[in-house]
Design a protein around this motif. Structure first.
Motif, mmCIF file in Angstrom:
data_model
loop_
_atom_site.group_PDB
_atom_site.id
_atom_site.type_symbol
_atom_site.label_atom_id
_atom_site.label_comp_id
_atom_site.label_asym_id
_atom_site.label_seq_id
_atom_site.Cartn_x
_atom_site.Cartn_y
_atom_site.Cartn_z
ATOM 1 N N TRP A 1 66.511 69.551 11.940
ATOM 2 C CA TRP A 1 67.606 68.582 11.838
ATOM 3 C C TRP A 1 68.828 69.272 11.277
ATOM 4 O O TRP A 1 68.759 69.899 10.210
ATOM 5 N N LEU B 1 64.587 61.293 6.478
ATOM 6 C CA LEU B 1 63.992 61.280 7.818
ATOM 7 C C LEU B 1 62.629 60.603 7.816
ATOM 8 O O LEU B 1 62.235 59.982 8.813
ATOM 9 N N LEU C 1 66.247 59.953 14.163
ATOM 10 C CA LEU C 1 66.457 60.884 15.261
ATOM 11 C C LEU C 1 66.666 60.108 16.566
ATOM 12 O O LEU C 1 66.281 58.936 16.667
ATOM 13 N N GLU D 1 63.485 62.257 20.534
ATOM 14 C CA GLU D 1 62.787 63.083 19.546
ATOM 15 C C GLU D 1 61.932 62.230 18.615
ATOM 16 O O GLU D 1 61.566 62.669 17.525
ATOM 17 N N ASN E 1 62.591 57.453 15.367
ATOM 18 C CA ASN E 1 63.789 56.702 15.732
ATOM 19 C C ASN E 1 63.782 55.281 15.185
ATOM 20 O O ASN E 1 64.686 54.502 15.465
#
Length: 515
Positions: free
Chosen positions: A266, A305, A312, A316, A329
């Motif tokens: 990232w 994250l 994302l 991904e 996501n």
């Protein structure tokens, strides 16, 4: 002011501080001599922070006397304290987030110290010398929690210090960096600087401090020479009942993978932030994985994250999965529905809303546990949950209606952790779970984490406290500059080796094999 050498540099006599419904300090006597390194010990809520604020002029005592180098005075405000040569590093930071590091330090030192631009070279030099590298032009809001504490420490070290008050100063340092800081503190003491050291890491207290004053329930409960005491003896002085403080937890092998991070990279758009590079990580049901690292090496980015605060693109989404379901996501609430619970690094403002009651803070993340029906909050159920957290985790508070900001750091931490654990998560991600809490509270938190592990949950703990990670983790690794070291069984590695990983001395491809 000058004083004969036999005068204490600072002497407090019968200091009391009364708040509505709470006697925080009760006739406390304390003296510290020039060149002395004295520890101030006590469990959370014992009155340490209040006493430090009185010394630093943040708050005024209800009664009692303060003498500085033999002369009686009223410490009107922090500016007066700094003018006398008193510096303090608070556990909860006192920085302006929209200003740069240099601007914050310039404000604290006053106009005579020069402009922020003029201070930049000295900030770089001082921060590098003490192993706490800082970029003076960075805005404070872009710094991690650990980096903000570095600003506080460097700000004090740049002053002409006569008395330095340090509240949990090593919580963001590797063992090697802590040793370097201790060398600096001993040198300052040899030059005549008095140091008042607050830490819940009793090994540090025994290694550094020449004397200790112990507070319990707002009163002085005893004095000792730390080097002549064991950790357990110091803990008994602090909390009385030492049962469970020296627990040794068996190491276990986990079951099926619950959290999987697969080749996660990232790019951080913040030029001062940390990007992540090909992280591979697996946390299994029924195990605790510990991740060590100095603050600012990717911990905040990884936590964001995992929690869903940073997401994302859909393409991904498989980079992070919970029970084989791609989640990279998904929003935080969708991840919670899959069994994720999260304890952030920052208590006030992130883990809890300071102005809200504990009752309302309990609802913030537990609303999906039957606390809302047909769009209406079930207040009786929310109160029952808040009171259950308070009782089970021994949170010291008048009641569930108390505002979160009025709790000590350790008690608020216990409440936040209890709120997440009582949701019976499948996966718990916890950042610095015992940062700044006393030994009794830390032991209670560790027992709760082990019990959750033994019930089958997967737990990821990110912490700078190596002793803690070695005590509770089944497997351990380290982050450095956004790269993850190998994960190894905790029983098979040493603190020295993990310390090297924290400094980036590892072969990254081995991280894939470890999973």
């Amino acid at each position: 002011m000058s004083a004969p050498p036999d005068y204490p540099r600072l002497q407090l006599t019968a200091i009391s501080k009364q708040y509505p419904g709470c006697l925080a300090n009760d006739r406390i006597d304390l003296a510290i001599a020039p060149g002395e390194i004295r520890a101030l010990l006590g469990e959370n809520g014992a009155g340490k922070s209040t006493l430090m604020k009185i010394i630093y002029g943040v708050t005024q005592p209800s009664s009692g006397e303060i003498r500085w180098q033999g002369e009686r005075l009223t410490m009107r405000d922090p500016a007066m304290a700094r003018g006398l040569g008193i510096g303090m590093v608070f556990q909860h930071f006192s920085l302006f987030e929209t200003l740069t590091v240099a601007e914050n330090i310039a404000l604290a030192m006053g106009a005579q110290a020069g402009t922020p631009k003029q201070l930049e070279p000295k900030i770089r030099e001082v921060s590098q010398r003490y192993g706490m590298a800082l970029e003076p032009t960075r805005l404070v809001h872009s710094l991690s929690i650990g980096e903000r504490q570095r600003v506080e420490i460097v700000r004090c070290l740049m002053q002409d210090i006569q008395l330095l008050i340090l509240d949990e100063p090593t919580s963001v340092l590797t063992p090697q960096e802590a040793d370097e800081l201790f060398v600096t503190l001993r040198r300052l003491a040899d030059e005549g600087c008095s140091i008042l050291f607050i830490s819940h890491k009793l090994g540090e207290v025994r290694a550094l401090c020449q004397s200790a004053t112990v507070l319990r329930g707002g009163r002085v409960s005893g004095h000792c020479v730390p080097a002549e005491c064991s950790d357990l003896e110091l803990a008994r002085l602090m909390v009385g009942d030492a049962e469970g403080l020296e627990s040794s937890y068996p190491k276990v092998s986990g079951g099926l993978p619950r959290l999987r991070v697969d080749d996660l990279s990232w790019h951080n758009p913040d030029p001062f932030g940390c990007s992540l590079e090909r992280l591979r990580l697996e946390v299994r049901s029924g195990e605790i994985v510990g991740i060590a690292g100095v603050a600012g090496n990717g911990q905040d980015e990884l936590l964001a994250l995992l929690s869903g605060e940073t997401r994302l693109p859909r393409g991904e989404r498989e980079r992070v999965s919970i029970d084989a379901a791609p989640v990279a996501n998904l929003h935080p609430d969708a991840r919670r529905q899959l069994g994720l619970a999260f304890v952030p690094a920052e208590r006030l403002g992130h883990g809890a809303v300071p102005e809200m009651s504990l009752l309302d803070n309990a609802l913030l993340t537990a609303f999906g546990q039957g606390l809302v029906k047909a769009g209406l909050i079930q207040r009786s159920k929310v109160r029952a949950l808040a009171e259950q957290i308070i009782q089970r985790f021994a949170v010291k508070t008048p009641d569930a209606d108390t505002a979160a900001r009025s709790l000590s750091g350790g008690n608020l931490q216990k409440f936040i952790l209890g709120r997440e654990i009582l949701q019976n998560p499948k996966l718990l991600v916890a950042a610095h779970p015992t940062w700044g809490v006393d030994v009794g509270a830390a032991a209670a938190i560790h027992r709760a984490l082990i019990a959750l592990r033994d019930a089958g949950a997967a737990i990821l703990v990110i912490s700078e406290d190596l002793d803690e990670l070695f005590q509770i983790s089944d497997r351990i690794g380290a982050l450095c500059s956004g790269r993850l070291s190998p994960l190894a069984e905790t029983a098979q590695v040493s603190t020295v080796e993990v310390g090297r990983w924290m400094a980036g001395e590892f072969d990254q491809p081995a991280a894939a094999a470890a999973c």
